[in-house]
Motif scaffolding. Structure first.
Motif, PDB file in Angstrom:
ATOM      1  N   ALA A 129       0.849  -1.168   0.000  1.00 51.93           N
ATOM      2  CA  ALA A 129       0.000   0.000   0.000  1.00 51.93           C
ATOM      3  C   ALA A 129       0.890   1.225   0.000  1.00 51.93           C
ATOM      4  O   ALA A 129       2.117   1.137   0.140  1.00 51.93           O
ATOM      5  CB  ALA A 129      -0.930   0.000   1.208  1.00 51.93           C
ATOM      6  N   GLY A 130       0.257   2.350  -0.203  1.00 53.83           N
ATOM      7  CA  GLY A 130       1.004   3.586  -0.246  1.00 53.83           C
ATOM      8  C   GLY A 130       0.981   4.172  -1.650  1.00 53.83           C
ATOM      9  O   GLY A 130       0.404   3.610  -2.588  1.00 53.83           O
ATOM     10  N   THR A 131       1.627   5.282  -1.740  1.00 52.28           N
ATOM     11  CA  THR A 131       1.635   5.999  -3.011  1.00 52.28           C
ATOM     12  C   THR A 131       3.050   6.002  -3.567  1.00 52.28           C
ATOM     13  O   THR A 131       3.945   6.635  -2.988  1.00 52.28           O
ATOM     14  CB  THR A 131       1.147   7.441  -2.821  1.00 52.28           C
ATOM     15  OG1 THR A 131      -0.148   7.408  -2.241  1.00 52.28           O
ATOM     16  CG2 THR A 131       1.109   8.175  -4.150  1.00 52.28           C
ATOM     17  N   PRO A 132       3.248   5.301  -4.676  1.00 53.99           N
ATOM     18  CA  PRO A 132       4.590   5.277  -5.261  1.00 53.99           C
ATOM     19  C   PRO A 132       5.043   6.684  -5.657  1.00 53.99           C
ATOM     20  O   PRO A 132       4.244   7.552  -6.007  1.00 53.99           O
ATOM     21  CB  PRO A 132       4.426   4.372  -6.489  1.00 53.99           C
ATOM     22  CG  PRO A 132       3.261   3.501  -6.153  1.00 53.99           C
ATOM     23  CD  PRO A 132       2.330   4.401  -5.382  1.00 53.99           C
ATOM     24  N   THR A 133       6.319   6.886  -5.576  1.00 56.21           N
ATOM     25  CA  THR A 133       6.939   8.136  -6.040  1.00 56.21           C
ATOM     26  C   THR A 133       7.973   7.784  -7.096  1.00 56.21           C
ATOM     27  O   THR A 133       8.118   6.624  -7.472  1.00 56.21           O
ATOM     28  CB  THR A 133       7.602   8.879  -4.874  1.00 56.21           C
ATOM     29  OG1 THR A 133       8.632   8.043  -4.330  1.00 56.21           O
ATOM     30  CG2 THR A 133       6.586   9.218  -3.789  1.00 56.21           C
TER      31      THR A 133
END
Length: 632
Positions: free
Chosen positions: A181-185
């Motif tokens: 999960a999370g927001t890729p950068t």
């Protein structure tokens, strides 16, 4: 505070309690009595209760995990015997020295769910801070391993289909693959097949690239996420983007407008993409005047120009036709109306030679030129005037018309040239060219015929008066002939020739000259002097005697007729001697060319009679043939 109640058995009652709080407690037992015994209260028993020790255990699950995956940290706090009970309060969860969060103990257990652990190995501990009844404690280290989360990349391009030059937004959406999960950068590379279009930074899991550089055709677009420390890279499925040719619009201007014939007119075609298409069309533009192709221009920066000076006088419906290229469709401009009027002209006149002499050929040269901005070569005719009198007309060739005139009278002439114009050029009148004509010189030649002549023969004196070049024409007026220096009556010229015929010139040599007296157009001139010779005219003498025969003593009339021998003329004068053989019979004087003698002296017999003319100043002597006279 009532702790509890217990029944006496054998005089003893007991109560077990774990509820005494940490601290010093003054305990008493109060017997309530029974039917037989009265109640009583014990003395105080001081009880000291201290905090119970605890142990804290920590687990994290799942382990290992992926970045962004929710990991539940569970801390279990228990009392260390002989302590008992369930600790309360809070547990602080640490990643090394970093506080991850705090959980409240419920039933001896505190949990913390976190997704904030970075990729790597984490030394997790749980620190129970204790409560009023339990001392704090720290868990052993729980090693949690976090690996990069897998990702998926999705790609869309819009609009699709699009037209050439239209801005197409490519949107790559990068998401963690559960349980990550999370927001890729990081960054995403956008490809058209194997060609890198550009790179964009991922923000909020999304990277966009706006491009107008895709050529016409079908494009296999992909987005390649390059990963970061927490997320692995991934490539999107192919997004097929179709780019069609953009529509174009062509605008046409012509300047200057209106213009004059021959003036350079610049036709400017501006070809632009029709929204949403953008870009600069290339290729060529054909320029038309109605259906007639004027020329072709190559687009540069979306603009093609054609400069032409060939438009005729009138109204022209101009259009520009863009033929399109690989990225743009063709288009036709609206009609641009160009009005071409006649160009103004100037006419210059020169006459040469100037001054001139009468009859001299004078070349009048008119040069007709277009007045700027008009250009070109005027055609048509030029009329040449002497004042208000039309001298003649010349046709323009190469802008020049000439007319040769020799008939201008002596004096000053105000010459002008009037250009009548043509379909492309307006007429114009030259300034006055002043031409001076002076009298022409002449030469006079005198001739005499016949030469020589005889007395009485008609002799013609001829004076020919000619214009001396450059003068020309036929002099008029009179000529005075001089014979032996003596002027004769003036004789008029006819066709440049004056003649005087005379038969009265005496025998001998005389000087002859002719003087031309001039006229309004020609100067006087005098011929060279020539000599003419007049010889005596020959004569013939004829003799008759009558009557013949005669008788002795009869009077016989001898008649002598003296005649001029042609071409001599006139009537001889003088005397005639009559002979009988060699004997002079007598003499007679000519009268009207006849001399007579009467004689009675002829003797019987045959007589050979002759008459001898003795001649005169104008006539030669002559002797008659023998006249045979018989006397009986």
């Amino acid at each position: 505070t009532l702790l509890g109640t217990s029944t006496l058995t054998g005089g003893t009652a007991t109560l077990t309690t774990s509820s005494l709080a940490v601290g010093t407690h003054t305990l008493t037992a109060v017997y309530s009595g029974d039917t037989d015994f009265s109640g009583s209260a014990s003395s105080v028993d001081t009880q000291t209760v201290t905090q119970a020790a605890t142990t804290t255990g920590l687990t994290s699950a799942p382990d290992p995990s992926v970045f962004g995956e929710a990991k539940t940290l569970t801390a279990t706090v228990t009392a260390v015997p002989p302590g008992a009970g369930t600790p309360t309060g809070t547990v602080s969860f640490y990643d090394g020295a970093t506080l991850l969060g705090t959980g409240t103990l419920i039933g001896g257990t505190a949990t913390l769910t976190t997704s904030a652990l970075g990729v790597g190995t984490h030394s997790l501990i749980a620190v129970y801070s204790g409560d009023t009844e339990f001392t704090g404690s720290t868990s052993p280290v729980d090693v949690q391993t976090v690996t990069q989360s897998a990702t998926t990349t999705g790609l869309t391009s819009a609009p699709d289909p699009s037209v050439f030059g239209e801005a197409k937004t490519l949107t790559a959406t990068v998401a963690a693959v559960p349980p990550g999960a999370g927001t890729p950068t990081g960054t995403v590379d956008f490809f058209d097949g194997a060609t890198l279009i550009g790179t964009s930074t991922v923000t909020g899991g999304t990277a966009t690239l706006t491009t107008s550089a895709l050529g016409v055709g079908t494009h296999s677009l992909t987005a390649v996420y390059n990963g970061d420390t927490e997320f692995t890279g991934s490539t999107s499925p192919v997004d097929t983007q179709t780019v069609t040719r953009s529509a174009s619009a062509t605008a046409l201007t012509s300047a200057p407008d209106p213009s004059v014939f021959g003036q350079a007119k610049t036709l400017t075609a501006t070809v632009s993409a029709v929204a949403p298409g953008v870009g600069t069309p290339t290729g060529t533009v054909d320029f038309f005047d109605g259906a007639t192709l004027l020329g072709t221009g190559t687009l540069s920066g979306g603009v093609a120009t054609l400069t032409t000076s060939g438009l005729a006088v009138g109204s022209h419906s101009l259009t520009a036709v863009y033929s399109g290229d690989g990225d743009f469709t063709g288009s036709v401009s609206p009609v641009d109306i160009q009005t071409v009027t006649q160009a103004a002209t100037t006419t210059a006149l020169a006459s040469a030679p100037d001054p001139s002499v009468f009859g001299q050929g004078k070349v009048l040269t008119a040069v007709v030129s277009a007045v700027a901005p008009g250009v070109g070569m005027p055609s048509g005719t030029v009329s040449f005037f002497d004042g208000a009198t039309l001298l003649g007309t010349g046709t323009l060739s190469g802008g020049t018309a000439t007319f040769t005139v020799a008939g201008l009278s002596v004096g000053a002439h105000a010459l002008t040239a009037v250009y009548g114009g043509d379909a492309d050029f307006a007429g114009s009148v030259s300034p006055v060219d002043s031409q001076s004509v002076v009298k022409g010189s002449t030469s006079t030649v005198v001739t005499v015929a016949p030469e020589p002549s005889v007395f009485g023969q008609p002799k013609t004196l001829t004076a020919t008066v000619s214009a001396v070049a450059p003068a020309s024409g036929t002099p008029s007026g009179t000529v005075t002939f001089f014979i032996g220096g003596i002027p004769q009556a003036p004789v008029p010229l006819v066709g440049g020739v004056a003649t005087l015929t005379t038969s009265t010139l005496p025998v001998g040599v005389r000087s002859i000259r002719a003087a031309y007296n001039g006229d309004a157009n020609f100067n006087t001139s005098t011929s060279p002097t020539i000599n003419t010779t007049v010889n005596k005219a020959a004569t013939t003498t004829a003799l008759t005697s009558a009557p013949n025969p005669s008788v002795v003593g009869q009077s016989v009339l001898l008649t002598a007729t003296v005649t001029v021998v042609a071409p001599g003329g006139g009537t001889p004068t003088g005397t005639v001697s009559f002979f009988d053989g060699a004997t002079l019979l007598g003499t007679g004087t000519l009268s009207g060319g006849v001399a007579t003698l009467s004689t009675s002296a002829l003797t019987i017999g045959s007589h050979a009679l002759t008459a001898a003319y003795g001649g005169s100043s104008g006539y030669s002597a002559s002797t008659s043939p023998v006249d045979t006279h018989t006397v009986m």
